[in-house]
Write a protein that holds these residues in place. Structure first.
Motif, PDB file in Angstrom:
ATOM      1  N   UNK A 178       1.028  -1.158  -0.052  1.00 44.12           N
ATOM      2  CA  UNK A 178      -0.041  -0.077  -0.100  1.00 44.12           C
ATOM      3  C   UNK A 178       0.800   1.213   0.220  1.00 44.12           C
ATOM      4  N   UNK A 179       1.864   1.298   0.855  1.00 43.65           N
ATOM      5  CA  UNK A 179       2.686   2.422   0.937  1.00 43.65           C
ATOM      6  C   UNK A 179       3.549   2.682  -0.097  1.00 43.65           C
ATOM      7  N   UNK A 180       4.192   1.413  -0.839  1.00 37.32           N
ATOM      8  CA  UNK A 180       4.821   1.644  -2.209  1.00 37.32           C
ATOM      9  C   UNK A 180       4.155   1.981  -3.333  1.00 37.32           C
ATOM     10  N   UNK A 181       2.819   1.447  -3.473  1.00 41.54           N
ATOM     11  CA  UNK A 181       1.738   1.949  -4.437  1.00 41.54           C
ATOM     12  C   UNK A 181       1.573   3.387  -4.253  1.00 41.54           C
ATOM     13  N   UNK A 182       1.314   3.886  -3.247  1.00 39.62           N
ATOM     14  CA  UNK A 182       0.854   5.235  -2.882  1.00 39.62           C
ATOM     15  C   UNK A 182       2.034   6.073  -3.291  1.00 39.62           C
ATOM     16  N   UNK A 183       3.261   5.772  -2.787  1.00 41.16           N
ATOM     17  CA  UNK A 183       4.346   6.613  -3.345  1.00 41.16           C
ATOM     18  C   UNK A 183       4.641   6.786  -4.655  1.00 41.16           C
ATOM     19  N   UNK A 184       4.517   5.689  -5.463  1.00 43.97           N
ATOM     20  CA  UNK A 184       4.856   5.709  -6.913  1.00 43.97           C
ATOM     21  C   UNK A 184       3.556   6.413  -7.471  1.00 43.97           C
ATOM     22  N   UNK A 185       2.391   6.297  -6.907  1.00 47.55           N
ATOM     23  CA  UNK A 185       1.278   7.160  -7.561  1.00 47.55           C
ATOM     24  C   UNK A 185       1.579   8.685  -7.241  1.00 47.55           C
ATOM     25  N   UNK A 186       1.919   8.985  -6.290  1.00 52.28           N
ATOM     26  CA  UNK A 186       2.142  10.625  -5.937  1.00 52.28           C
ATOM     27  C   UNK A 186       3.339  11.133  -6.821  1.00 52.28           C
ATOM     28  N   UNK A 187       4.407  10.032  -7.011  1.00 49.43           N
ATOM     29  CA  UNK A 187       5.474  10.436  -7.668  1.00 49.43           C
ATOM     30  C   UNK A 187       5.072  10.811  -9.171  1.00 49.43           C
ATOM     31  N   UNK A 188       4.547   9.871  -9.867  1.00 47.15           N
ATOM     32  CA  UNK A 188       3.862   9.938 -11.184  1.00 47.15           C
ATOM     33  C   UNK A 188       2.978  11.283 -11.566  1.00 47.15           C
ATOM     34  N   UNK A 189       2.065  11.664 -10.462  1.00 49.48           N
ATOM     35  CA  UNK A 189       1.454  12.881 -10.502  1.00 49.48           C
ATOM     36  C   UNK A 189       2.274  14.130 -10.278  1.00 49.48           C
ATOM     37  N   UNK A 190       3.238  14.139  -9.473  1.00 47.61           N
ATOM     38  CA  UNK A 190       4.047  15.189  -9.480  1.00 47.61           C
ATOM     39  C   UNK A 190       4.949  15.587 -10.607  1.00 47.61           C
ATOM     40  N   UNK A 191       5.502  14.442 -11.198  1.00 42.06           N
ATOM     41  CA  UNK A 191       6.353  14.609 -12.201  1.00 42.06           C
ATOM     42  C   UNK A 191       5.656  14.930 -13.503  1.00 42.06           C
ATOM     43  N   UNK A 192       4.197  14.496 -13.680  1.00 45.58           N
ATOM     44  CA  UNK A 192       3.462  14.837 -14.857  1.00 45.58           C
ATOM     45  C   UNK A 192       3.063  16.349 -14.770  1.00 45.58           C
ATOM     46  N   UNK A 193       3.480  17.267 -13.606  1.00 49.83           N
ATOM     47  CA  UNK A 193       3.122  18.638 -13.639  1.00 49.83           C
ATOM     48  C   UNK A 193       3.936  19.543 -14.191  1.00 49.83           C
ATOM     49  N   UNK A 194       5.086  19.058 -14.597  1.00 49.21           N
ATOM     50  CA  UNK A 194       6.296  19.779 -15.137  1.00 49.21           C
ATOM     51  C   UNK A 194       6.887  21.022 -14.325  1.00 49.21           C
ATOM     52  N   UNK A 195       6.568  20.609 -13.080  1.00 54.23           N
ATOM     53  CA  UNK A 195       7.200  21.626 -12.225  1.00 54.23           C
ATOM     54  C   UNK A 195       8.297  21.035 -11.347  1.00 54.23           C
ATOM     55  N   UNK A 196       9.009  21.773 -10.876  1.00 55.25           N
ATOM     56  CA  UNK A 196      10.095  21.366  -9.909  1.00 55.25           C
ATOM     57  C   UNK A 196       9.666  20.629  -8.456  1.00 55.25           C
ATOM     58  N   UNK A 197       9.993  19.641  -8.215  1.00 56.53           N
ATOM     59  CA  UNK A 197       9.580  19.010  -7.047  1.00 56.53           C
ATOM     60  C   UNK A 197      10.565  19.365  -5.940  1.00 56.53           C
ATOM     61  N   UNK A 198       9.906  19.063  -4.370  1.00 55.48           N
ATOM     62  CA  UNK A 198      10.521  19.308  -3.255  1.00 55.48           C
ATOM     63  C   UNK A 198      10.813  18.080  -2.751  1.00 55.48           C
ATOM     64  N   UNK A 199      12.080  17.520  -2.602  1.00 53.07           N
ATOM     65  CA  UNK A 199      12.418  16.149  -2.021  1.00 53.07           C
ATOM     66  C   UNK A 199      12.402  16.714  -0.383  1.00 53.07           C
ATOM     67  N   UNK A 200      12.139  15.450   0.169  1.00 54.44           N
ATOM     68  CA  UNK A 200      11.989  15.502   1.805  1.00 54.44           C
ATOM     69  C   UNK A 200      13.701  15.428   2.228  1.00 54.44           C
ATOM     70  N   UNK A 201      14.430  16.272   2.926  1.00 56.00           N
ATOM     71  CA  UNK A 201      15.618  16.559   3.459  1.00 56.00           C
ATOM     72  C   UNK A 201      16.253  15.311   3.942  1.00 56.00           C
ATOM     73  N   UNK A 202      17.328  14.834   3.713  1.00 57.15           N
ATOM     74  CA  UNK A 202      17.966  13.557   4.169  1.00 57.15           C
ATOM     75  C   UNK A 202      17.617  13.220   5.455  1.00 57.15           C
ATOM     76  N   UNK A 203      17.996  14.394   6.197  1.00 54.11           N
ATOM     77  CA  UNK A 203      18.025  14.403   7.873  1.00 54.11           C
ATOM     78  C   UNK A 203      16.489  13.987   8.397  1.00 54.11           C
ATOM     79  N   UNK A 204      15.468  14.488   7.546  1.00 49.99           N
ATOM     80  CA  UNK A 204      14.135  13.742   7.990  1.00 49.99           C
ATOM     81  C   UNK A 204      13.908  12.401   7.624  1.00 49.99           C
ATOM     82  N   UNK A 205      14.445  12.184   6.337  1.00 46.62           N
ATOM     83  CA  UNK A 205      14.394  10.653   5.885  1.00 46.62           C
ATOM     84  C   UNK A 205      15.084   9.614   6.915  1.00 46.62           C
TER      85      UNK A 205
END
Length: 256
Positions: free
Chosen positions: A192-219
């Protein structure tokens, strides 16, 4: 005229432990179908019978919303059918599952799906990126396996085993996603988590805008935070009973 499916009833004919596992796995098949993650009669969810090298897997030719506790097929690591059943399995489909069950004693359940979102992200050069909270639950335990064609080559099993290692999430390049867990509920929540993560990434990358990644310290810290929130490593212990109730509401026929 389409012949009806054979109706089996194993309740009371197998141990209580096996029957409960059959219920969990059949419910998981129905939930995968409900969420739209299935692929006609293809892909597989398998679960190990405790204390054995025997596994339950779907009968080949059935859609996921036709899977029941009784028509799940019991096999060994070679895919030999151990049940008295009219059904067969897809030997090629079980290659991936048997490879993992051979080497991961903790992987009592293996879920392998061909969802558009997991195929898309698995096939991107950068793979899964830290773009959502969901990706945080997968990234610390994620690896990749390169595409080698249909899973019919026994020699691929060793490479698959090496690529998964001790991780619990695997993206198969050009192919799909895979999760493992000590229970059906754990493997389901990881998917469920992996699927949701992939769905959201595909949506974000389809927008054509720069994305904001979670900082490594939070990761680095969020995986441990999730363990505290979920009272376990995946949330399966908390979420699975609710998912079982959902499966019963959707169609109690899975429990036949």
């Amino acid at each position: 005229m389409i012949p009806p499916l054979p109706q089996l009833n194993l309740q009371g004919k197998v141990s209580d432990e096996e029957w409960q596992l059959r219920l969990d796995l059949a419910a998981c098949y129905r939930l995968v179908a409900h969420f739209g993650w299935d692929d006609l009669i293809y892909t597989h969810l398998s679960a190990r019978l405790p204390g054995t090298d025997h596994y339950l897997v779907n009968a080949f030719g059935l859609t996921f919303d036709e899977v029941t506790a009784s028509n799940l097929v019991k096999v060994d690591l070679q895919g030999t059918i151990l049940d008295d059943t009219p059904f067969q399995i897809n030997p090629a489909g079980f290659t991936i599952h048997s490879a993992i069950h051979e080497v991961r004693a903790d992987a009592h359940c293996v879920i392998h799906l061909h969802t558009p979102a997991t195929i898309a992200v698995a096939s991107l050069e950068g793979g899964l990126r830290p773009l959502s909270q969901y990706s945080m639950f997968s990234l610390p335990s994620l690896s990749y396996h390169q595409y080698e064609g249909l899973a019919v080559n026994a020699e691929e099993k060793a490479r698959l085993q090496a690529d998964l290692g001790q991780n619990n999430h695997l993206l198969l390049v050009n192919h799909g996603g895979l999760t493992v867990g000590p229970t059906v509920g754990d493997a389901f929540m990881r998917m469920y988590d992996l699927q949701r993560a992939c769905e959201i990434q595909v949506l974000l990358q389809s927008c054509g805008e720069k994305t904001i990644e979670v900082p490594q310290a939070i990761q680095d810290g969020i995986y441990q935070q999730a363990k505290l929130v979920h009272s376990g490593s995946t949330g399966g212990q908390k979420a699975w009973p609710a998912m079982l109730r959902k499966a019963w509401r959707l169609d109690p026929g899975f429990a036949r």
